[in-house]
Write a protein that holds these residues in place. Structure first.
Motif, PDB file in Angstrom:
ATOM      1  N   ILE A 110       1.642   0.102  -4.970  1.00 46.28           N
ATOM      2  CA  ILE A 110       3.164   0.289  -4.595  1.00 46.28           C
ATOM      3  C   ILE A 110       2.828   1.417  -2.940  1.00 46.28           C
ATOM      4  N   LYS A 111       2.464   2.219  -3.596  1.00 52.26           N
ATOM      5  CA  LYS A 111       1.437   3.833  -3.267  1.00 52.26           C
ATOM      6  C   LYS A 111       1.211   3.637  -1.866  1.00 52.26           C
ATOM      7  N   ASN A 112      -0.069   2.958  -2.869  1.00 53.42           N
ATOM      8  CA  ASN A 112      -1.021   2.468  -1.644  1.00 53.42           C
ATOM      9  C   ASN A 112       0.020   1.931   0.195  1.00 53.42           C
ATOM     10  N   PHE A 113       0.547   0.711  -0.539  1.00 50.09           N
ATOM     11  CA  PHE A 113       1.112  -0.175   1.114  1.00 50.09           C
ATOM     12  C   PHE A 113       2.098   1.087   1.892  1.00 50.09           C
ATOM     13  N   ALA A 114       2.558   2.411   1.093  1.00 47.30           N
ATOM     14  CA  ALA A 114       3.637   3.170   1.833  1.00 47.30           C
ATOM     15  C   ALA A 114       2.265   3.821   2.251  1.00 47.30           C
ATOM     16  N   ASP A 115       1.535   4.430   1.853  1.00 47.34           N
ATOM     17  CA  ASP A 115       0.775   5.107   2.586  1.00 47.34           C
ATOM     18  C   ASP A 115      -0.483   5.220   3.059  1.00 47.34           C
ATOM     19  N   ASP A 116      -0.470   3.532   3.714  1.00 48.67           N
ATOM     20  CA  ASP A 116      -2.355   2.867   4.255  1.00 48.67           C
ATOM     21  C   ASP A 116      -2.628   3.714   3.388  1.00 48.67           C
ATOM     22  N   CYS A 151       0.474  -9.632  -1.558  1.00 45.98           N
ATOM     23  CA  CYS A 151      -0.930  -9.849  -0.904  1.00 45.98           C
ATOM     24  C   CYS A 151      -0.618  -9.421   0.490  1.00 45.98           C
ATOM     25  N   LEU A 152      -1.003  -8.010   0.820  1.00 46.52           N
ATOM     26  CA  LEU A 152      -1.395  -7.672   2.275  1.00 46.52           C
ATOM     27  C   LEU A 152      -2.623  -8.225   3.384  1.00 46.52           C
ATOM     28  N   GLU A 153      -1.935  -8.484   4.484  1.00 47.82           N
ATOM     29  CA  GLU A 153      -3.157  -9.011   5.703  1.00 47.82           C
ATOM     30  C   GLU A 153      -3.782  -7.749   7.116  1.00 47.82           C
ATOM     31  N   TYR A 154      -5.079  -7.912   6.662  1.00 46.77           N
ATOM     32  CA  TYR A 154      -5.541  -6.663   7.597  1.00 46.77           C
ATOM     33  C   TYR A 154      -5.936  -7.208   8.720  1.00 46.77           C
ATOM     34  N   ILE A 165       2.830  -8.885   4.775  1.00 48.51           N
ATOM     35  CA  ILE A 165       2.396  -8.182   3.867  1.00 48.51           C
ATOM     36  C   ILE A 165       3.343 -10.152   2.757  1.00 48.51           C
ATOM     37  N   TYR A 166       2.326 -10.487   2.188  1.00 55.78           N
ATOM     38  CA  TYR A 166       3.553 -12.027   1.546  1.00 55.78           C
ATOM     39  C   TYR A 166       3.635 -11.686   0.144  1.00 55.78           C
ATOM     40  N   LEU A 167       4.515 -12.035   0.011  1.00 60.56           N
ATOM     41  CA  LEU A 167       5.184 -11.805  -1.733  1.00 60.56           C
ATOM     42  C   LEU A 167       5.244 -12.731  -2.731  1.00 60.56           C
TER      43      LEU A 167
END
Length: 319
Positions: free
Chosen positions: A52-58, A177-180, A268-270
C-alpha cells in the motif's frame, strides 16, 4: 506467445548479450526492445502495509534473485570439459606438443624411447587438465550464489488477467495489480530502457563457459555484466504463461528487498476476492492519485477473469 514475439526476444538477446557484441549491435538491440515494449506492463501485489505504501508513494519493490519463487532463477551452467579444451586451444597446447615431439623425432630415438617421451608429454597434459579442472571448480563455485545475492529484480507481466498469477502473487485474488505505461516512459528514460528486459523462455540453462573462459584468459575475477543479465532473463518454458519483463539492478549487496521511486501507475486492478476494507482503502488512494480503478470479476460461463470499471478518472464513473 507467438513465434514472431519469441524471435525478436531471441534476436535482442543475441545482439546485446553476446561476447564481442559491438556498439552497433547494442544500439540495434535497444531499438528492437524499444519498438517492442508493450504499451502496458502489470505488477501483481498482495495487500499489506508495504505494498500500500509503495502504491501511495509511486515506488516499486525489488527483491533479490535468491528470494524468487523459481528455484532456477538466475541459474547458469558450465561445461567444464568444453572450457578446458577451449582454454588449451587458446594456449596452443596441442601445437606445443607437436613441436616438442618433432624435436625428439629428429634425435633418432628408438621406438621404445620415443614412446616413453611421448607418453611423458601426454601424461603432463592430462595432469594439466586435472589441475585446470580443480582451479576451474574453485573459480565458479561462488558464482551462482554471488549473482543471486547481488542481483535485484522487479517483475512485471504483459497480462493482467492471469488466474494463476492472481493466485500466486496476490494472496489468492485478494490483492491488486498495477498497470504502468512503460512504452512511453522507457522512450525518454535511457536507464530504464537498459534495465528493463523481457524474459526469454528456454529448455536449457544458460551456459557461461565462454564468458568464464574470457575471465580466465584475462586473469580477472570481475564478473561480466552481460553474463549476469543473460542468466537473469532466462527461465524455463514452464513459466512462459507469465509473459514476464524484469527491471534489473546488478551488484546490489543487500540481503533484503527494497523499494525505489518511480513513475505513477496508470490504473489499479482489484482482485476478485479482495476484502471490502482493502478495496475501500485502495480506491480512496487511487482517487487521491487520479489513478483509474478496475474490479476483476469471475466470469459465470468460462474459467476467465473479466475487468469491470470501478472508478475512471476522466469520467469518474462508478459501476
Amino acid at each position: 506467445m507467438g513465434e514472431k514475439e519469441r524471435d525478436w526476444k531471441e534476436e535482442f538477446a543475441e545482439k546485446i548479450f553476446t561476447i564481442g557484441a559491438t556498439k552497433e549491435d547494442e544500439d540495434a538491440a535497444l531499438k528492437l526492445k524499444r519498438d517492442n515494449i508493450p504499451q502496458s506492463l502489470y505488477k501483481y501485489r498482495a495487500v499489506h502495509e508495504f505494498s500500500i505504501k509503495n502504491f501511495a508513494d509511486d515506488q516499486i519493490w525489488f527483491n533479490s534473485s535468491a528470494r524468487m519463487n523459481d528455484p532456477y532463477d538466475s541459474s547458469l551452467s558450465v561445461n567444464s570439459e568444453l572450457f578446458i579444451e577451449e582454454f588449451l586451444k587458446v594456449r596452443q597446447v596441442d601445437e606445443y606438443l607437436d613441436k616438442q615431439l618433432e624435436k625428439h623425432r629428429k634425435r633418432n630415438l628408438s621406438p621404445e624411447d620415443f614412446k616413453k617421451v611421448e607418453d611423458d608429454y601426454r601424461n603432463s597434459i592430462i595432469k594439466l587438465k586435472e589441475q585446470l579442472n580443480e582451479e576451474f571448480k574453485e573459480r565458479i563455485a561462488y558464482l551462482p550464489s554471488r549473482i543471486r545475492k547481488t542481483t535485484h529484480i522487479s517483475c512485471f507481466s504483459e497480462k493482467n488477467d492471469s488466474i494463476l498469477m492472481w493466485s500466486h502473487y496476490t494472496n489468492n485474488h485478494e490483492g491488486f495489480c498495477l498497470e504502468y505505461d512503460f512504452a512511453e516512459y522507457a522512450k525518454v528514460n535511457a536507464k530504464l530502457l537498459e534495465a528493463l528486459n523481457p524474459i526469454i523462455y528456454d529448455d536449457e540453462i544458460f551456459d557461461v563457459s565462454y564468458y568464464l573462459l574470457k575471465m580466465y584468459q584475462n586473469d580477472s575475477s570481475t564478473i561480466d555484466t552481460k553474463m549476469i543479465r543473460n542468466a537473469v532473463v532466462r527461465k524455463a518454458k514452464a513459466w512462459s504463461y507469465e509473459e514476464e519483463w524484469r527491471i534489473l539492478r546488478l551488484f546490489e549487496p543487500q540481503d533484503t528487498g527494497y523499494e525505489i521511486d518511480t513513475f505513477k501507475p496508470k490504473s489499479i486492478y482489484l482482485g476478485a476476492k479482495i476484502s471490502e476494507k482493502n478495496k475501500a482503502t485502495l480506491i480512496e488512494l487511487a482517487k487521491e492519485k487520479k489513478v483509474n480503478v478496475y474490479q476483476m470479476k469471475l466470469k459465470s460461463n468460462e474459467f476467465k477473469l473479466e475487468v469491470h470499471p470501478e472508478y475512471i478518472v476522466s469520467e469518474e464513473l462508478t459501476k
